[in-house]
Design an enzyme around this catalytic site. Structure first.
Site, mmCIF file in Angstrom:
data_model
loop_
_atom_site.group_PDB
_atom_site.id
_atom_site.type_symbol
_atom_site.label_atom_id
_atom_site.label_comp_id
_atom_site.label_asym_id
_atom_site.label_seq_id
_atom_site.Cartn_x
_atom_site.Cartn_y
_atom_site.Cartn_z
ATOM 1 N N GLU A 1 0.830 -1.200 0.000
ATOM 2 C CA GLU A 1 0.000 0.000 0.000
ATOM 3 C C GLU A 1 0.869 1.256 0.000
ATOM 4 O O GLU A 1 2.056 1.215 0.325
ATOM 5 C CB GLU A 1 -0.915 0.052 1.238
ATOM 6 C CG GLU A 1 -2.208 -0.738 1.109
ATOM 7 C CD GLU A 1 -3.248 -0.065 0.242
ATOM 8 O OE1 GLU A 1 -2.940 0.981 -0.395
ATOM 9 O OE2 GLU A 1 -4.376 -0.580 0.168
ATOM 10 N N ASN B 1 -10.227 5.300 1.270
ATOM 11 C CA ASN B 1 -9.117 5.170 0.334
ATOM 12 C C ASN B 1 -9.176 6.303 -0.689
ATOM 13 O O ASN B 1 -10.062 7.151 -0.649
ATOM 14 C CB ASN B 1 -9.159 3.811 -0.384
ATOM 15 C CG ASN B 1 -8.395 2.730 0.364
ATOM 16 O OD1 ASN B 1 -7.221 2.895 0.689
ATOM 17 N ND2 ASN B 1 -9.057 1.619 0.649
ATOM 18 N N ASP C 1 -9.569 1.446 -4.723
ATOM 19 C CA ASP C 1 -8.570 1.495 -3.660
ATOM 20 C C ASP C 1 -7.784 2.804 -3.786
ATOM 21 O O ASP C 1 -8.360 3.862 -4.022
ATOM 22 C CB ASP C 1 -7.680 0.257 -3.715
ATOM 23 C CG ASP C 1 -7.085 -0.120 -2.362
ATOM 24 O OD1 ASP C 1 -6.817 0.788 -1.547
ATOM 25 O OD2 ASP C 1 -6.863 -1.312 -2.119
#
Length: 289
Positions: free
Chosen positions: A15, A146, A196
């Site tokens: 991430e 996100n 995301d």
């Protein structure tokens, strides 16, 4: 456009890639095998620093270190992986919450969301942490925050709720650090992927990783998709622009919850990818506190 493997990292949940122009280093995190990763693209070397708890995102700071948004709070973090003082603690009335995606605006404020890590229920919030370390709740009723990103003209902020399959846009006042006029920017209910992490390019387009959709898409400011990058993995998670000219798009990915059969079919799941998309990004803003 073809994505190449930058690092065969095998991250459980890669991430928040962040490019530091000062040091020409790419940072990203593995949220679930908690660690900070650093890549020197020129030399090809990578370094991994283990973290003591789940880490959702990082940001650069003007002082030269990082902020790390983790389970229990937001902490200072040295480039050598040493955790420092807590800047902001998670909500006392939501002990199951943890910090997730975060990004700085161009006035040095860190925007970071929280989410329930035990159940997919809407106990999450969006927080704004100022250079004076004062924290203000800016939005609530969030399942998984996100896609935090700011337009080049500082007039729009983007935020997705991954489990609601939607990206929203807000009018953003850079001077006051306030939001208004929340509206639907992209609806992913009819797609296999969920929205995301994101990055903004110099033309004001939003690049979004479609988790479980196997691709990164580029949205024009009016919400239309004008191109997509197909990946050899199903769970791309976030992206950022990097490289000396900010013309490389780095893409993290995940391998969590994939079956043995899915992992066999996706041997690159969890890798860090890079592609030259033909546009440039913007320098990453830094926390001014």
């Amino acid at each position: 456009m073809k994505a190449d493997v930058a690092v065969a990292a095998e991250n459980i949940l890669g991430e928040c890639p962040i490019w530091c122009g000062r040091t020409q280093t790419l940072y990203w995190v593995d949220g679930r095998a908690p660690a900070l990763h650093a890549l020197d693209p020129a030399g090809g070397g990578t370094t991994r620093f283990a973290m003591p708890e789940t880490i959702g995102s990082i940001c650069l700071t003007e002082k030269g270190d990082l902020l790390a948004a983790m389970t229990t709070g937001v902490f200072r973090l040295s480039r050598g992986g040493v955790l420092g003082a807590m800047v902001f603690a998670r909500e006392a009335d939501q002990p199951d919450n943890r910090f997730n995606d975060g990004r700085c605006d161009r006035r040095g404020r860190f925007w970071v969301g929280t989410m329930n890590d035990k159940a997919r229920i809407a106990t999450g919030n969006l927080w704004r942490i100022g250079p004076d370390l004062a924290a203000t709740r800016m939005a609530g009723d969030i399942i998984v925050p996100n896609s935090l990103a700011f337009s080049p003209d500082d007039r729009t902020m983007y935020l997705s709720d991954t489990y609601r399959h939607e990206i929203h846009a807000y009018d953003f006042d850079i001077d006051d650090g306030t939001l208004s006029n929340r509206r639907l920017f992209a609806d992913l209910h009819d797609r296999p992927g969920r929205p995301d992490g994101s990055a903004i390019d110099a033309e004001g387009c939003l690049w979004n990783a479609e988790y479980a959709g196997g691709r990164v898409v580029r949205y024009r400011p009016d919400g239309r998709i004008d191109r997509a990058i197909e990946l050899p993995v199903s769970q791309p998670s976030c992206c950022c622009f990097g490289g000396p000219a900010l013309d490389e798009l780095y893409i993290t990915s995940a391998r969590q919850r994939l079956s043995p059969q899915e992992l066999a079919a996706q041997p690159l799941a969890g890798a860090l990818f890079v592609v030259r998309p033909g546009v440039r990004g913007l320098p990453e803003a830094r926390f001014a506190g």
